[in-house]
Design an enzyme around this catalytic site. Structure first.
Site, PDB file in Angstrom:
ATOM      1  CE  LYS A 283      17.043 -23.080  -0.830  1.00  0.00           C
ATOM      2  NZ  LYS A 283      15.989 -23.405  -2.034  1.00  0.00           N
TER       3      LYS A 283
ATOM      4  CD  GLU B 126      14.981  -8.131   2.696  1.00  0.00           C
ATOM      5  OE1 GLU B 126      14.037  -7.512   1.671  1.00  0.00           O
ATOM      6  OE2 GLU B 126      15.883  -8.918   2.195  1.00  0.00           O
TER       7      GLU B 126
ATOM      8  N   GLY C 291      11.047 -21.895  -0.631  1.00  0.00           N
ATOM      9  CA  GLY C 291      11.165 -21.054   0.416  1.00  0.00           C
ATOM     10  C   GLY C 291       9.712 -21.345   1.099  1.00  0.00           C
ATOM     11  NE  ARG C 292       5.632 -19.973  -3.578  1.00  0.00           N
ATOM     12  CZ  ARG C 292       6.657 -19.668  -4.329  1.00  0.00           C
ATOM     13  NH1 ARG C 292       7.677 -19.087  -3.970  1.00  0.00           N
ATOM     14  NH2 ARG C 292       6.706 -20.153  -5.761  1.00  0.00           N
TER      15      ARG C 292
ATOM     16  CD  GLU D 234       7.440 -15.740  -3.011  1.00  0.00           C
ATOM     17  OE1 GLU D 234       7.659 -14.614  -2.618  1.00  0.00           O
ATOM     18  OE2 GLU D 234       7.794 -16.666  -2.598  1.00  0.00           O
TER      19      GLU D 234
ATOM     20  CG  HIS E  66     -16.974  -6.626  16.221  1.00  0.00           C
ATOM     21  ND1 HIS E  66     -17.979  -5.901  16.961  1.00  0.00           N
ATOM     22  CD2 HIS E  66     -16.713  -8.034  16.677  1.00  0.00           C
ATOM     23  CE1 HIS E  66     -18.823  -6.854  17.570  1.00  0.00           C
ATOM     24  NE2 HIS E  66     -17.902  -8.243  17.497  1.00  0.00           N
TER      25      HIS E  66
ATOM     26  CE  LYS F  10      14.832 -11.299  -3.049  1.00  0.00           C
ATOM     27  NZ  LYS F  10      15.042 -12.748  -2.908  1.00  0.00           N
TER      28      LYS F  10
END
Length: 525
Positions: free
Chosen positions: A196, A202, A257-258, A343, A374, A494
């Site tokens: 954004k 990153e 964002g999510r 979050e 399993h 951050k």
């Protein structure tokens, strides 16, 4: 308002003590019609919550709590565009992104540009610096700019466009991007940089590595415009990177964002599955939005999911919850829901700035299909912890190979039944278990679960599924009186990371940090 002090909350606490010792075996024995009473059907979806440790009285009390928390009023505030993200002063309007012809003009304009771009890529009209058509798309993002599109592209593998492969890079670790670049051809690769602000550490680190990789072959900075597009609001920074405005797709502050895969962040989805399928994804979510906003409490799917989660967390004492999709195509769904729920609701400060003092979001985890059986299901059956489970299963397979889907369905139903009812000593004896092994063959059961049945893993049904969980998160936030749409807990790390980068590079004094951090810096230098 602190709902924990309300009469509705206290009534639920008293009810929980009264039914805590009841076993699901008893609940089913007492009510032969329990499945019919405690299941919901809507628009092809079936939600069976009869294996939850609830009664009709439990659900009535939970709905009274929702009414006391003014769920309907908060739904209206969100739909009307009020700034319910109060700490950032923002509206929460992700429903507008999938409202079709009723979407705001700015949304329709970006969708039109996205559609035109997809058509250029799929038709071969868009060419790289060497004149070759694009065969590989690499989405560079993190968090909501990665998990949502990555999960959807994997889920809709059966609808993939021919001749286009979509890849995802998120981790700042070079081990994420370097092997991918080693396999790709710079002449036929297009990068989508999703940030954004166009400042995310990153994402920008990976984007600059990709840019350098491209230019090592192209040798001309003009090539950047043919191989990079941006999903961003910061055109000054995208231009400086070499991405022209025509290659930049906008989204807005009212898109969290999510909750953003429905926006320009969904461009890699549209490129992977084609525009018609992307529109069906939006349509499925929009249909679920309309259900959520209009359905009464007793028929409301997202509210029911939220009430069950709150009951298990705050009244039965569960600290985790398992997401168990019996579909390999939904393998990334647990990771997506981890961000969406933890979050959003992993918070202890309420809307009035007061400490809640109770658990909010459970810790989500899970695995696709029979793989988990399993691995960690042993803990479900005999580990002594109550772990609510959400099973998700498809009525029709997306890859219908003979013999596979029936086995998958049988395993899903077997696990939900075994977790609910367990196995007694008498049943183990009747099955021929030798005496010395009897203690090991007893399964206490009484593990609560729900099963959500989708008709198929179509784009429309996936849109329904994701909107269902989005609105579940919203309802839980209202019930706990917290803001689901900020994420201040993400910011501190951050800030510290930016300081520590300089320290690790040897350009600053580490004296302000604790002895552990200083020792680790010295060792890592």
């Amino acid at each position: 308002m602190n709902h924990i002090d309300s009469p509705a909350w206290r009534a639920l606490a008293a009810h929980a003590e009264a039914i805590r010792t009841q076993h699901l075996r008893e609940l089913f024995a007492d009510d032969p019609a329990r499945f019919d009473t405690l299941s919901l059907r809507h628009d092809g979806l079936l939600f069976d919550y009869s294996k939850q440790r609830v009664t009709t009285e439990t659900m009535d009390l939970l709905r009274r709590l929702a009414d006391a928390a003014d769920i309907d009023g908060w739904k209206k505030k969100m739909a009307d565009g009020e700034a319910i993200n109060h700490t950032e002063g923002r509206a929460v309007r992700h429903m507008d992104l999938r409202a079709g012809k009723d979407a705001p003009p700015e949304v329709r304009a970006v969708l039109a540009r996205m559609r035109g771009f997809c058509e250029k890529i799929h038709s071969g009209q868009w060419r790289g610096f060497s004149g070759e058509r694009i065969t590989d798309i690499v989405n560079i993002g993190i968090g909501g700019s990665d998990l949502g599109p990555r999960m959807v592209v994997k889920a809709l593998t059966a609808q993939q466009q021919p001749d286009i492969a979509v890849h995802f890079v998120s981790n700042v670790d070079g081990a994420d991007i370097a092997p991918l670049l080693g396999r790709l051809n710079p002449r036929t690769t297009l990068f989508i940089v999703a940030s954004k602000t166009f400042t995310t550490l990153e994402t920008l680190t990976n984007a600059h590595s990709a840019r350098a990789w491209l230019l090592a072959t192209a040798g001309n900075e003009n090539a950047v415009a043919k191989h990079f597009v941006a999903l961003s609001t910061n055109q000054e920074r995208t231009r400086a990177f070499g991405i022209p405005d025509d290659n930049t797709f906008e989204f807005w502050d009212w898109v969290g964002g999510r909750f953003s895969l429905w926006s320009a962040i969904g461009l890699p989805i549209a490129l992977a599955i084609g525009w018609r399928h992307f529109e069906q994804l939006l349509a499925g979510a929009h249909a679920l939005d309309e259900h959520f906003l209009s359905a009464p409490a007793e028929a409301n799917l997202p509210l029911t999911l939220a009430l069950l989660s709150l009951w298990n967390t705050n009244f039965l004492g569960a600290s985790t919850a398992a997401i168990l999709p019996y579909s390999q195509s939904l393998a990334y769904l647990p990771a997506f829901l981890q961000q969406l729920e933890m979050e959003s609701n992993g918070k202890q400060t309420d809307r009035d700035g007061e400490t809640l003092g109770i658990a909010t979001s459970p810790i989500l985890w899970g695995e696709a299909g029979t793989n988990g059986q399993h691995s960690f299901y042993q803990l479900f059956h005999q580990g002594g912890r109550m772990i609510p489970c959400d099973f998700i299963v498809l009525r029709q397979a997306d890859f219908p190979l003979p013999g596979h889907h029936l086995s998958l369905l049988a395993n899903c139903l077997a696990q939900s039944a075994a977790l609910a009812f367990g196995q007694t000593v008498d049943e183990a004896c009747a099955a021929g278990t030798p005496g010395p092994l009897l203690p090991y063959k007893v399964f206490p059961g009484n593990q609560p679960s729900s099963t959500l049945v989708l008709p198929a893993l179509s784009p429309y049904a996936l849109g329904q599924l994701l909107a269902l969980f989005e609105h579940k998160v919203f309802c839980l936030a209202v019930l706990w009186n917290i803001n689901a749409f900020d994420q201040w807990g993400v910011e501190l790390g951050k800030q510290l990371a930016s300081q520590l980068t300089l320290l690790l590079d040897g350009d600053a004094d580490s004296g302000a940090f604790d002895s552990s951090t200083r020792g680790l810096i010295a060792a890592l230098r």
